[in-house]
Motif scaffolding. Sequence first.
Motif, mmCIF file in Angstrom:
data_model
loop_
_atom_site.group_PDB
_atom_site.id
_atom_site.type_symbol
_atom_site.label_atom_id
_atom_site.label_comp_id
_atom_site.label_asym_id
_atom_site.label_seq_id
_atom_site.Cartn_x
_atom_site.Cartn_y
_atom_site.Cartn_z
ATOM 1 N N PHE A 74 0.703 -1.050 0.005
ATOM 2 C CA PHE A 74 0.161 -0.159 0.517
ATOM 3 C C PHE A 74 0.988 0.844 0.290
ATOM 4 N N ILE A 113 -8.438 -7.001 0.924
ATOM 5 C CA ILE A 113 -7.844 -6.616 0.628
ATOM 6 C C ILE A 113 -7.182 -6.147 -0.674
ATOM 7 N N PHE A 114 -7.157 -6.839 -2.034
ATOM 8 C CA PHE A 114 -6.449 -6.183 -3.040
ATOM 9 C C PHE A 114 -7.647 -6.849 -3.859
ATOM 10 N N ILE A 129 -6.046 -1.006 -3.303
ATOM 11 C CA ILE A 129 -6.622 -1.351 -2.044
ATOM 12 C C ILE A 129 -8.304 -1.328 -1.959
ATOM 13 N N MET A 133 -10.048 -2.340 3.494
ATOM 14 C CA MET A 133 -8.934 -1.980 3.709
ATOM 15 C C MET A 133 -8.524 -0.377 3.833
#
Length: 422
Positions: A74, A113-114, A129, A133
């Motif tokens: 990130f 998350i992704f 992202i 998150m």
Amino acid sequence: MRLVFFKNFQTNKLCSHATPNSSISFGPFNYFNQKRWKKPANTAQTRLENRTRDLKLNLLTSRLRKLNIALHLFDLMSQRRRPYVSMQIMSRWGDVVGLNVSMGDFVNEYPHIFEVFKHPVRRNVCCCITSKMLELIEEEKVVVKEREVDNIRMLKKLFMMSKEGTLHLHALRLVRRELGLPEDFRESIFRKYVDDFKLVDMEVVALVKKDENLAFTKVEEWRENEYREKWLSEFEIKYAFPINYPTGFKIESGFKEKMMNWQRMSYVKPYEKEGTRSRSKTGIERFEKRVVGILHEFLSLTVEKMMPVERFVHFRKDLGIEVNMRELLLKHPGIFYISTKGNCQNVFLREAYTKCCLTEQNALYIVRRKMLDLMLLHRRNTKEIKRNKVIEEEKPILETEKVLTSRRDGDWVIPFLERSDD
């Protein structure tokens, strides 16, 4: 007969001393030569390999390592102009973040998350992202700002433990996340609170005045509770530490007596000034116990009561703990635990954990735990993500339909012209 005798002599286990690594096998002519056996090595590395493992803390370490990799990705993505990055560029970051698998496998393993999508114009695979998150990352920043008073109190205690009341900024930068400090702590804390801190040098900060009300360690609170609740004598509890051995720890003969004597032994506490150091055996043991007290207090000031061992090295001169750090931590398996999962060695404060969770949780730990829980979902509950994607894709279509069907200024012109044609 001679050949049979020599063959039997070499194959006999009692007479032959040949080893797989030795090039010359012992026979009848060198049978009486002395064979020297090496003593087993007893070093910090062998003690680290032969220690009793704590499976729960090892599992927590491996999970936290994956979360740190995601947060590192990130940080790299946030340095770019757009909120997304192509997978071709991300594949080059594997060595930077310390991945041992391909970037595509890691990203696809954590869809909460992704978010992987295809670019509508360039038609290449990109990654960003997820909104959940991002909300947790923003919540973490808010919590860090709110705990500014706690950070000042924590930093004062660290400066009071140092030998000369000074600490290096580069050492604090390395443990910024463990201590819960903001990214701009030099400007937002040290330059803001001039009455408490002063910059001696570009990389050295000093404490202006000591606060004696803060010269109280976490282990002293435990001693008071033990003295009141369990009615233990002051002689037994005055210099003692909480001991919690891992499951399967083997107690050898004489170990309990040595531990009892060590618990009763007096030492200079972390917030007290150390006098002349004795070179005798008891003097060295008392100094090591003081270092144990400093490390215990340092870990108790962190957010998650854990820290990489290599980052302790940067505080050795400032805190006056110039000893073999790893060897000292391995000497006390009931107080500390070193986990070797991942690329680095992390040390935990054993008393602070029960079943992979902190006993005394704080707001910042709760936010980071939410991040970890979101990552532990892996590919479960992905139907909600697909529904949200369909809704987001339908939104612009519905908005365009509303614009086309809604009555706008000037729509009266068309029926007016139609009437004129009639």
